[in-house]
Scaffold this motif. Structure first.
Motif, PDB file in Angstrom:
ATOM      1  N   GLY A  14       0.772  -1.065  -0.011  1.00 27.14           N
ATOM      2  CA  GLY A  14       0.033  -0.082  -0.011  1.00 27.14           C
ATOM      3  C   GLY A  14       1.008   1.177   0.038  1.00 27.14           C
ATOM      4  N   ARG A  15       1.814   1.200   0.888  1.00 24.60           N
ATOM      5  CA  ARG A  15       2.751   2.524   1.070  1.00 24.60           C
ATOM      6  C   ARG A  15       3.364   3.076  -0.607  1.00 24.60           C
ATOM      7  NH1 ARG A  15       5.938   5.989   4.260  1.00 24.60           N
ATOM      8  NH2 ARG A  15       4.396   5.446   6.182  1.00 24.60           N
ATOM      9  N   LYS A  17       2.274   1.968  -3.343  1.00 23.27           N
ATOM     10  CA  LYS A  17       1.391   2.384  -4.154  1.00 23.27           C
ATOM     11  C   LYS A  17       0.769   3.803  -3.890  1.00 23.27           C
ATOM     12  CE  LYS A  17      -0.055  -2.056  -5.940  1.00 23.27           C
ATOM     13  NZ  LYS A  17      -1.147  -3.089  -5.860  1.00 23.27           N
ATOM     14  N   VAL A  18       0.550   4.455  -2.756  1.00 25.96           N
ATOM     15  CA  VAL A  18       0.065   5.834  -2.641  1.00 25.96           C
ATOM     16  C   VAL A  18       1.203   6.656  -2.483  1.00 25.96           C
ATOM     17  CG1 VAL A  18      -1.764   4.987  -1.171  1.00 25.96           C
ATOM     18  CG2 VAL A  18       0.135   5.463  -0.074  1.00 25.96           C
ATOM     19  N   THR A  19       2.554   6.359  -2.394  1.00 22.05           N
ATOM     20  CA  THR A  19       3.436   7.298  -2.820  1.00 22.05           C
ATOM     21  C   THR A  19       3.986   7.454  -3.970  1.00 22.05           C
ATOM     22  OG1 THR A  19       5.241   5.694  -1.983  1.00 22.05           O
ATOM     23  CG2 THR A  19       4.228   7.112  -0.185  1.00 22.05           C
ATOM     24  N   GLY A  20       3.497   6.692  -5.060  1.00 26.75           N
ATOM     25  CA  GLY A  20       4.140   6.479  -6.319  1.00 26.75           C
ATOM     26  C   GLY A  20       5.454   5.695  -6.540  1.00 26.75           C
ATOM     27  N   ALA A  22       6.097   2.215  -6.439  1.00 27.07           N
ATOM     28  CA  ALA A  22       5.541   1.123  -6.968  1.00 27.07           C
ATOM     29  C   ALA A  22       6.169   1.261  -8.532  1.00 27.07           C
ATOM     30  CB  ALA A  22       4.299   0.841  -6.982  1.00 27.07           C
ATOM     31  N   TYR A  24       6.097   0.255 -12.267  1.00 32.04           N
ATOM     32  CA  TYR A  24       5.393  -0.192 -13.380  1.00 32.04           C
ATOM     33  C   TYR A  24       6.355  -0.465 -14.538  1.00 32.04           C
ATOM     34  CZ  TYR A  24       1.449   0.364 -10.204  1.00 32.04           C
ATOM     35  OH  TYR A  24       0.722   0.196  -9.164  1.00 32.04           O
ATOM     36  N   ALA A  26       6.824   0.689 -17.639  1.00 31.51           N
ATOM     37  CA  ALA A  26       7.441   1.654 -18.636  1.00 31.51           C
ATOM     38  C   ALA A  26       8.324   2.398 -17.572  1.00 31.51           C
ATOM     39  CB  ALA A  26       6.399   2.437 -19.138  1.00 31.51           C
ATOM     40  N   GLU A  27       8.730   2.033 -16.426  1.00 34.58           N
ATOM     41  CA  GLU A  27       9.240   2.930 -15.305  1.00 34.58           C
ATOM     42  C   GLU A  27      10.630   2.749 -15.125  1.00 34.58           C
ATOM     43  OE1 GLU A  27       6.085   3.580 -12.370  1.00 34.58           O
ATOM     44  OE2 GLU A  27       4.882   4.176 -13.824  1.00 34.58           O
ATOM     45  N   ILE A 194      -5.963   0.708 -16.579  1.00 35.88           N
ATOM     46  CA  ILE A 194      -5.524   2.365 -16.907  1.00 35.88           C
ATOM     47  C   ILE A 194      -3.939   2.315 -17.263  1.00 35.88           C
ATOM     48  CG2 ILE A 194      -5.377   4.566 -15.575  1.00 35.88           C
ATOM     49  CD1 ILE A 194      -8.151   3.707 -16.274  1.00 35.88           C
ATOM     50  N   GLU A 195      -3.181   1.352 -16.848  1.00 41.03           N
ATOM     51  CA  GLU A 195      -1.933   1.218 -17.280  1.00 41.03           C
ATOM     52  C   GLU A 195      -1.897   0.536 -18.708  1.00 41.03           C
ATOM     53  OE1 GLU A 195       2.248  -1.025 -16.235  1.00 41.03           O
ATOM     54  OE2 GLU A 195       0.528  -2.147 -16.437  1.00 41.03           O
ATOM     55  N   ILE A 246       1.713  -4.882 -12.013  1.00 43.58           N
ATOM     56  CA  ILE A 246       0.796  -4.487 -13.178  1.00 43.58           C
ATOM     57  C   ILE A 246      -0.126  -3.496 -12.566  1.00 43.58           C
ATOM     58  CG2 ILE A 246      -0.505  -5.889 -14.858  1.00 43.58           C
ATOM     59  CD1 ILE A 246       0.865  -8.439 -14.079  1.00 43.58           C
ATOM     60  N   GLY A 247      -0.358  -2.589 -13.653  1.00 45.17           N
ATOM     61  CA  GLY A 247      -1.545  -1.641 -13.548  1.00 45.17           C
ATOM     62  C   GLY A 247      -2.786  -2.126 -14.013  1.00 45.17           C
TER      63      GLY A 247
ATOM     64  N   GLY B  14       6.028   8.350 -10.672  1.00 43.77           N
ATOM     65  CA  GLY B  14       4.898   8.485  -9.685  1.00 43.77           C
ATOM     66  C   GLY B  14       3.579   8.998 -10.352  1.00 43.77           C
ATOM     67  N   ILE B  54       2.988  13.246  -6.824  1.00 44.66           N
ATOM     68  CA  ILE B  54       2.719  12.343  -5.715  1.00 44.66           C
ATOM     69  C   ILE B  54       4.161  12.173  -4.662  1.00 44.66           C
ATOM     70  CG2 ILE B  54       3.141  10.299  -7.143  1.00 44.66           C
ATOM     71  CD1 ILE B  54       0.567  10.310  -4.537  1.00 44.66           C
ATOM     72  N   GLN B  67      -3.302   9.981   1.759  1.00 41.75           N
ATOM     73  CA  GLN B  67      -2.671   8.797   1.548  1.00 41.75           C
ATOM     74  C   GLN B  67      -2.840   7.731   2.658  1.00 41.75           C
ATOM     75  OE1 GLN B  67       1.278  10.893   1.235  1.00 41.75           O
ATOM     76  NE2 GLN B  67       1.642  10.001  -0.642  1.00 41.75           N
ATOM     77  N   PHE B  76      -7.668   1.341  -3.529  1.00 41.32           N
ATOM     78  CA  PHE B  76      -7.178   0.859  -4.753  1.00 41.32           C
ATOM     79  C   PHE B  76      -6.670  -0.460  -4.740  1.00 41.32           C
ATOM     80  CE2 PHE B  76      -4.093   2.138  -1.380  1.00 41.32           C
ATOM     81  CZ  PHE B  76      -3.196   0.954  -1.357  1.00 41.32           C
ATOM     82  N   CYS B  78      -4.798  -2.195  -8.002  1.00 45.08           N
ATOM     83  CA  CYS B  78      -3.486  -2.361  -8.758  1.00 45.08           C
ATOM     84  C   CYS B  78      -2.551  -1.313  -8.499  1.00 45.08           C
ATOM     85  CB  CYS B  78      -3.722  -2.552 -10.193  1.00 45.08           C
ATOM     86  SG  CYS B  78      -3.877  -1.090 -11.140  1.00 45.08           S
ATOM     87  N   TYR B  80      -2.226   1.675 -10.091  1.00 44.43           N
ATOM     88  CA  TYR B  80      -1.633   2.511 -11.329  1.00 44.43           C
ATOM     89  C   TYR B  80      -2.584   4.088 -11.276  1.00 44.43           C
ATOM     90  CZ  TYR B  80       0.371   3.606 -15.536  1.00 44.43           C
ATOM     91  OH  TYR B  80       1.154   4.267 -16.813  1.00 44.43           O
ATOM     92  N   ILE B  86      -5.097  10.286  -5.661  1.00 42.97           N
ATOM     93  CA  ILE B  86      -4.749  11.067  -4.477  1.00 42.97           C
ATOM     94  C   ILE B  86      -4.400  12.548  -4.680  1.00 42.97           C
ATOM     95  CG2 ILE B  86      -2.724  11.112  -2.632  1.00 42.97           C
ATOM     96  CD1 ILE B  86      -3.008   7.665  -2.735  1.00 42.97           C
TER      97      ILE B  86
END
Lengths: 750, 131
Positions: A14-15, A17-20, A22, A24, A26-27, A194-195, A246-247, B14, B54, B67, B76, B78, B80, B86
């Motif tokens: 979770g952390r 994913k909510v901080t950007g 994670a 994916y 293309a990154e 969405i990804e 995976i998004g 992000g 973010i 957050q 959430f 996935c 993405y 947020i």
């Protein structure tokens, strides 16, 4: 020791994913990375007569232009991978490899890949490529198509025949006192995670040979590794596929391989690592789709509502180069006790992009047709829709005769009725209003096959007290990092924070493609077994150590408790894992496990069940249908984490809502080009579409599927919802709509 | 585009790319404190303006209340679309008004979540606006 499994814990990723944080596909920050842009066909059928790339090659920053003229020769795809038939009628994927010839089979087919030093320069140069076609008229409709077949099985599975007759449905239908035949149609829909799809490909020299690393949006890293190795003529060990996040996938990102193959070829030609990120509009041509269906349901019944015959005939389509067949009878073949049962699937080949599974493949639209037909039969017989289903309740699988592993559907109906207030409604159609709006209630049964597949895992205990469990499965929002860490922590008798779970890398112990709602039932037992094996290895170490309090004890007299190995008879005699490793001067001890389902699969029929009840509001002036409330109760075995499970189920419900009320991809009837190809025209449910949702589960463990008792939950929410809504629209309006999606024009047309 | 500049040149990944057409909301950032779609904003248009992504929301290890609420309510799957959700939600709650579920539904409908964690997103935002 508190058990972690079954607890509603927060996601462990979770952390990130909510901080950007994670990462994916293309990154990945790969040094010297070049960017790719694709030139796609603007015609649906024909061939490339000439491809003028001179201007593109001369454009600033361009490194290479890949096309059929210079693409590396690829080997054919394997016939079968991991037991799944890839090629041929009923097969999973495209038989044709990309850029090997000049043929064009659908609009949007990739014809060239331009590689440049920046994304902007790649896009600009791609716009300079000129293609001349020898065009032919495409075949685009089910009715007029010239190529048709009757595929024998769904993706080569001997237990999933697509043309089946049990008893004599034809004669039974003719003799039935009550007969009903209806045609149901559903539109092409797209997964639209969405990804978007993305791949980064990097070639290196390793140990004197070529080595390919792929960061790809793949929910089948092992499968993709094998496909890439076969196609490129490399040993499997020379390809690594990495995908820790995976998004979203929903059936995409698993079975169509042109995108990573194009990227790998482009990187080889450019001599640099290459990133190919597909645009949203490309997601309507290269990412797979749910094919349109035309389904005929014939029901024969006695006057008291006992089904005597059920015939379910489907016409659907694949592309020219794929035999994928939407298996629409998956629900009809097993849901009701019916002595005469038949189904067929006729496949047409159209000049459209290739289909692939989409959440609840077959079940979502095939189950919709069946459960709408049952509602029509209930109305015909003046029976309560729930009562009709109870009168045809199947105590064993009607196709195979096998007993269910676990089935508690009656409880689902009862609880669902209570939650929605079923018995308080006026059962007469068109009898309920709220303000200007008509109100209706509807219900449907839902189900999902409870698959389990072979898998491997590895567990490692470190001398610092931490542990690591690994398997090449995937995190696509399913909560894999979280639930497999919970299961592993319990398997190792360690607190959650001392255990990590790694996935998403083809170098890890083998796991199947994440799909078919099978991941929990597949990976969970493998992780548990690996944990047991590593503890056994540790026990043996301790038994041999002269200074260990467990020295000389019998292996089965020792158990793991709170991070310690102790004597079962006297828990005060024991020590923690790290002490044993330190004494042995070992940094770690590791063990693997390879597990698969056994004889139980021959003895029982494994399914999850559920009942979905909804309330809709219909505005007859505008034709708009709104889902106001949904109450659903599921019999899905034991849940590993009720918090993530709840999210997954309501996510499925919402995707079912989308398929029912709004999702539809249209292709131009003459050119075959996607007319709907962005997220403003392709409507997916938004926050404003979200109804008041109550989902519950019975929580009864499946005694036969595995020691965890858990069946999958990824898709069952999507199934059932469409029919419940459609039946509620009938109750509200008196109109039977038999074509998905139920857009306002169809309601107004009457 | 600002989105590509963030992701490709500054390696601030992000902020997510979902459609490049301003239709999905995954690329939402704050420009001078207001929610903005970075896929429809040229980088040069943002010269001299304060951009928050973010990555700039948490204070060190301490998460922003939105957050925290997203994790707690499992808003959430996935992950993405989550940074965009947020950023849109933090812009929404900064005026400290208490919005109803209906108002949140309307205000947040420009941010698509294909996993459809919507019911949990409403719960998370309702909790965050009380914080």
């Amino acid at each position: 020791m508190v058990e972690n499994t079954g607890k509603p814990l927060d996601r462990v990723d979770g952390r990130l994913k909510v901080t950007g944080a994670a990462r994916y596909s293309a990154e990945w920050d790969v040094p010297n990375l070049a960017h790719a842009a694709v030139v796609s066909s603007t015609v649906a059928r024909g061939s490339v007569r000439a491809l003028d790339t001179a201007a593109a090659r001369a454009a600033p920053g361009v490194l290479a232009v890949l096309s059929h003229e210079n693409a590396p020769r690829l080997q054919p795809l394997p016939e079968k991978v991991g037991g799944t038939l890839f090629r041929g009628e009923g097969g999973m994927t495209e038989t044709r490899q990309p850029l090997q010839d000049t043929a064009v089979h659908y609009a949007g087919q990739p014809l060239a890949v331009v590689v440049a030093d920046t994304l902007e320069r790649a896009r600009h140069a791609a716009s300079l490529v000129r293609v001349t076609y020898a065009e032919q008229p495409p075949e685009l409709t089910l009715k007029s198509v010239s190529q048709r077949s009757l595929p024998e099985t769904f993706v080569g599975n001997k237990d999933e025949k697509l043309q089946v007759t049990v008893g004599d449905p034809k004669a039974a239908l003719a003799a039935a006192p009550v007969r009903l035949e209806r045609v149901y149609e559903s539109a092409i829909t797209h997964h639209n995670p969405i990804e978007p799809l993305a791949t980064i490909a990097r070639w290196e020299q390793r140990n004197g040979g070529e080595f390919l690393t792929l960061y790809d949006t793949s929910r089948g890293v092992e499968n993709l590794q094998e496909v890439m190795a076969t196609s490129l003529g490399l040993p499997k060990e020379s390809v690594q596929v990495i995908c820790p996040f995976i998004g979203g996938a929903f059936g995409a990102k698993g079975w169509l391989f042109a995108p990573p193959l194009l990227t790998a070829m482009a990187a080889r030609l450019a001599g640099r690592p290459v990133k190919l990120e597909w645009r949203r509009q490309d997601m309507f041509s290269v990412a797979g789709q749910r094919a349109a269906t035309h389904q005929t349901l014939s029901l024969g019944a006695s006057r008291d509502g006992k089904l005597l015959a059920l015939q379910h005939d489907t016409q659907t389509h694949a592309s020219i180069m794929s035999g994928y067949t939407e298996p629409c009878a998956r629900v009809s073949r097993m849901l009701y006790a019916v002595p005469n049962l038949g189904f067929s699937h006729q496949l047409a080949h159209l000049h459209l992009p290739s289909p692939c599974p989409m959440r609840g493949p077959g079940e979502t639209v095939g189950g919709w047709a069946l459960e709408c037909a049952m509602d029509e039969l209930a109305a015909e017989l003046s029976l309560d829709p729930v009562e009709l289903r109870l009168r045809n309740y199947a105590d064993k699988n009607p196709e195979t005769g096998k007993p269910w592993s676990s089935k508690h559907l009656r409880e689902c109906y009862e609880r669902g009725k209570a939650l929605i207030g079923w018995d308080q409604r006026n059962p007469k159609p068109r009898a309920m209003r709220e303000g200007n709006q008509l109100v209706g209630y509807g219900m449907a049964t839902t189900m999902y096959p409870a698959a389990r597949r072979p898998a491997e895992a590895r567990a490692t205990l470190f001398a610092d007290g931490r542990a690591l469990v690994q398997s090449a499965t995937h995190e696509l929002g399913n909560g894999a990092y979280t639930i497999f860490r919970q299961i592993s922590a319990d398997g190792l008798a360690l607190p959650l924070e001392r255990v990590r779970f790694e996935l998403g890398d083809s170098a890890l112990p083998a796991a199947p493609t994440s799909g078919g709602s099978a991941t929990t039932a597949t990976i969970g037992p493998a992780a548990l077994e690996a944990c047991r094996n590593v503890l056994t290895a540790l026990k043996r170490l301790a038994i041999q150590q002269a200074q260990s309090p467990l020295h000389g004890a019998a292996e089965d007299a020792i158990e793991a408790r709170d991070g310690r190995l102790v004597l079962k008879a006297d828990a005060s005699r024991g020590e923690d894992y790290a002490a044993i490793l330190r004494r042995a001067k070992l940094p770690l001890v590791a063990a693997t496990a390879s597990v698969k389902p056994g004889e139980e699969r021959e003895q029982y029929s494994f399914y999850s069940f559920g009942a979905v009840f909804v309330k809709v509001r219909v505005d007859e002036a505008s034709g708009s249908i709104r889902l106001a409330r949904l109450c659903a109760v599921y019999d899905v075995g034991r849940l590993m984490n009720p918090k993530t499970a709840h999210s997954q189920i309501i996510g499925g419900v919402m995707m079912g809502l989308g398929a029912t009320l709004m999702e539809e991809t249209q292709y131009d009837a003459r050119t075959g080009r996607a007319v709907v190809r962005n997220l403003a025209d392709y409507h997916v449910p938004s926050l404003a579409d979200t109804p008041d949702i109550t989902v519950e589960w019975l929580g009864i463990p499946d005694p036969h599927i595995s020691e965890l008792g858990a069946r999958g939950i990824g898709e069952i929410g999507c199934v059932g919802t469409p029919a419940a809504i459609t039946n509620a629209v009938y109750h509200a309006t008196g109109q039977r709509l038999r074509s998905l999606p139920l857009t306002p024009d169809k309601l107004l047309r009457g | 585009m600002l989105l590509d500049a963030l992701r490709e040149q500054l390696h601030l990944t992000g902020t997510k790319k979902g459609c490049d057409h301003g239709q999905c909301g995954a690329c939402t950032v704050h420009i001078d404190g207001q929610s903005a779609l970075s896929c429809l904003t040229l980088a040069v248009m943002s010269e001299g303006r304060a951009i928050t992504t973010i990555e700039g929301l948490a204070r060190g290890e301490e998460l922003h209340p939105v957050q925290e609420a997203f994790v707690k309510h499992d808003a959430f799957q996935c992950g993405y679309c989550t940074p965009g959700q947020i950023m849109a939600a933090t812009a929404l709650v900064q005026d400290r008004q208490q919005r109803s579920a209906a108002e949140i539904r309307e205000a947040m409908s420009g941010n698509l979540c294909r996993c459809a964690a919507y019911a949990n997103i409403i719960a998370a935002i309702q909790e965050a606006q009380r914080a």
